[in-house]
Each structure stands twice: as structure tokens, then as C-alpha cells.
Design an enzyme around this catalytic site. Structure first.
Site, PDB file in Angstrom:
ATOM      1  N   ARG A  63       3.100   4.802   6.269  1.00 33.49           N
ATOM      2  CA  ARG A  63       3.539   4.054   7.455  1.00 33.49           C
ATOM      3  C   ARG A  63       3.942   2.621   7.137  1.00 33.49           C
ATOM      4  O   ARG A  63       4.287   1.862   8.032  1.00 33.49           O
ATOM      5  CB  ARG A  63       2.397   4.056   8.499  1.00 33.49           C
ATOM      6  CG  ARG A  63       2.009   5.444   8.950  1.00 33.49           C
ATOM      7  CD  ARG A  63       0.669   5.442   9.648  1.00 33.49           C
ATOM      8  NE  ARG A  63      -0.413   5.056   8.745  1.00 33.49           N
ATOM      9  CZ  ARG A  63      -1.687   4.906   9.108  1.00 33.49           C
ATOM     10  NH1 ARG A  63      -2.032   5.107  10.362  1.00 33.49           N
ATOM     11  NH2 ARG A  63      -2.607   4.560   8.227  1.00 33.49           N
ATOM     12  N   ASP A 122       0.434   3.779   1.711  1.00 35.52           N
ATOM     13  CA  ASP A 122       0.438   4.346   3.056  1.00 35.52           C
ATOM     14  C   ASP A 122       1.868   4.627   3.532  1.00 35.52           C
ATOM     15  O   ASP A 122       2.722   3.735   3.514  1.00 35.52           O
ATOM     16  CB  ASP A 122      -0.260   3.360   4.013  1.00 35.52           C
ATOM     17  CG  ASP A 122      -0.590   3.978   5.357  1.00 35.52           C
ATOM     18  OD1 ASP A 122       0.332   4.531   5.991  1.00 35.52           O
ATOM     19  OD2 ASP A 122      -1.752   3.917   5.776  1.00 35.52           O
ATOM     20  N   CYS A 149       0.844  -1.197   0.000  1.00 35.62           N
ATOM     21  CA  CYS A 149       0.000   0.000   0.000  1.00 35.62           C
ATOM     22  C   CYS A 149       0.882   1.250   0.000  1.00 35.62           C
ATOM     23  O   CYS A 149       1.994   1.242   0.520  1.00 35.62           O
ATOM     24  CB  CYS A 149      -0.902  -0.005   1.234  1.00 35.62           C
ATOM     25  SG  CYS A 149      -2.072   1.376   1.272  1.00 35.62           S
ATOM     26  N   CYS A 170      -6.369  -0.302   6.772  1.00 36.15           N
ATOM     27  CA  CYS A 170      -6.006   0.388   5.528  1.00 36.15           C
ATOM     28  C   CYS A 170      -7.070   1.435   5.171  1.00 36.15           C
ATOM     29  O   CYS A 170      -8.266   1.127   5.104  1.00 36.15           O
ATOM     30  CB  CYS A 170      -5.873  -0.642   4.410  1.00 36.15           C
ATOM     31  SG  CYS A 170      -5.465   0.092   2.806  1.00 36.15           S
ATOM     32  N   HIS A 226      -2.107  -4.178   4.841  1.00 36.37           N
ATOM     33  CA  HIS A 226      -1.962  -3.795   6.256  1.00 36.37           C
ATOM     34  C   HIS A 226      -3.341  -3.580   6.867  1.00 36.37           C
ATOM     35  O   HIS A 226      -4.295  -3.226   6.171  1.00 36.37           O
ATOM     36  CB  HIS A 226      -1.077  -2.549   6.401  1.00 36.37           C
ATOM     37  CG  HIS A 226      -1.686  -1.299   5.848  1.00 36.37           C
ATOM     38  ND1 HIS A 226      -2.281  -0.347   6.645  1.00 36.37           N
ATOM     39  CD2 HIS A 226      -1.811  -0.844   4.576  1.00 36.37           C
ATOM     40  CE1 HIS A 226      -2.723   0.652   5.884  1.00 36.37           C
ATOM     41  NE2 HIS A 226      -2.458   0.372   4.628  1.00 36.37           N
TER      42      HIS A 226
HETATM   43 CO    CO Z   1      -3.439   1.160   3.032  1.00 39.08          CO
END
Ligand code: CO
Length: 209
Positions: A46, A44, A42, A101, A98
Site C-alpha cells: 500500500r 508494504d 517499506c 506498519c 508509514h
Molecule cells: Co510497513
């Protein structure tokens, strides 16, 4: 601000620290890349691929997008997979989703999000396929996290259904596709124990003879 000074300063320090511990690191890396892993994760911020598995530049070929989707009409992810499998000859493709999400959460609500709704619709379709199982859960966060996992399972299948992966298997190339989950709360990976390594592991209808 035209120049993001901090980032350039950080970069200098980072490059120096790598060179301190491995003087020839960048020189060697500049000659070739030879990663064993393709990571599909992803976007993301993080969930950074290399850091999570403690790997340096050169170790992981990476593709990231919102909710780690591999859509069979998406030339971007297919091109990455083709290059990784046919040219770099990676031995493992890892789909790493994750929990919590944001992409999955957005797909689960009924709000309008703009352009991205066209991307999220793939996740809504997936929810529709698994609705009974997901709706049996009472807690909203459990529902989202189950869909996060089911999404990884689906993307692993999508990768295995490509002619790229099936051609590699047919030619005897060693290639395994994995499904993993990452927990942002503690930084720990979980293996979903999906390990697809040959054509017999995929559904009959998708097998190309
Ligand atoms: Co995500």
C-alpha cells in the site's frame, strides 16, 4: 496459472497510455536514468514509491524492505545507496516509513514469526532504547506509530553514518537525507523535519574525518 494474463494486459494498456501522452518517453528513458531521489521505503503493497509522489519511471531510485530498515551489515541496501550516491548522484535520500506498519507491529509483540524475527530484532532494539518514551503512551496504536516514526529517525541516522554518504559530503557533493511518514488511511505524507545535509548534523562518534 502459468501466465498471469491480467498483468500482461494491464502492462500493454499502461505502456500505450504513456506513449499516447509522451511518444518518446520510453525511447528517451532507454538511453539513461537520471533520478534525483533515492527512496527507501517499506515493502508494504500500500506504499508504492512512485505513485505516492506522482512520479514516472526514471524519477526515483527505489529500495524497499520490511519496515524500511537500513542495517549497516545489509549489503543489499548499502549497495543501493552506494550506486545511487556515487554513480547516479542523487541529491536526496528519502526514508519513508508509514503508520501502522506491520513490521513494527510484529516487532512489538512477543510471538514467534520465524526467520523474519532476525530482521525485526533491529526494531526491538530500537524499542528498548526508547522504551520509557513509548511506554508513557497508553494506547497500543499510538505506541506503534511513535515507534514507526522513531524507526525512520534511526534509519536516517544509519544512512548518514555510512562511509558512502560521508564521503559524498566530504567531496562537496550536494546530498540531503530526509525522514518522512506516510498515512495509508488518507494517502498523505508527513515530513518529520529531519533534514541532514552535512557531517556537522550527525553525532560526533560516527563522524569519519
Ligand atoms: Co510497513
Amino acid at each position: 496459472m502459468r501466465v498471469l494474463k491480467d498483468l500482461f494486459e494491464n502492462n500493454k494498456k499502461w505502456a500505450e497510455s504513456v506513449k499516447d501522452s509522451k511518444p518518446d518517453f520510453f525511447q528517451n528513458l532507454s538511453k539513461q536514468q537520471n533520478p534525483v531521489y533515492l527512496w527507501i521505503g517499506c515493502s508494504d503493497s500500500r506504499v508504492p514509491a512512485n505513485e505516492i509522489v506522482g512520479m514516472l519511471p526514471g524519477d526515483v531510485f527505489v529500495h524497499r524492505n520490511i519496515a524500511n530498515l537500513v542495517i549497516h551489515t545489509d549489503l543489499n541496501s548499502l549497495s543501493v545507496i552506494q550506486y545511487a550516491v556515487e554513480v547516479l548522484k542523487v541529491k536526496h535520500i528519502i526514508v519513508c516509513g508509514h503508520y501502522d506498519c506491520g513490521g513494527i507491529q510484529a516487532a512489538m509483540d512477543n510471538k514467534e514469526h520465524g526467520l523474519i524475527d532476525n530482521w525485526l530484532r533491529h526494531i526491538k532494539d530500537l524499542y528498548r532504547h526508547h522504551r520509557v518514551k513509548i511506554d508513557a503512551l497508553h494506547n497500543a496504536s499510538e505506541k506503534i506509530n511513535l515507534l514507526c516514526e522513531l524507526n525512520v529517525v534511526e534509519q536516517v541516522a544509519n544512512i548518514c553514518h555510512t562511509t558512502i554518504v560521508q564521503s559524498a559530503w566530504k567531496s562537496g557533493q550536494e546530498l540531503t537525507v530526509h525522514g518522512w511518514m506516510y498515512r495509508i488511511e488518507d494517502g498523505i505524507l508527513k515530513d518529520l523535519d529531519i533534514c541532514v545535509e552535512n557531517i556537522n548534523d550527525i553525532s560526533q562518534i560516527h563522524r569519519i574525518s
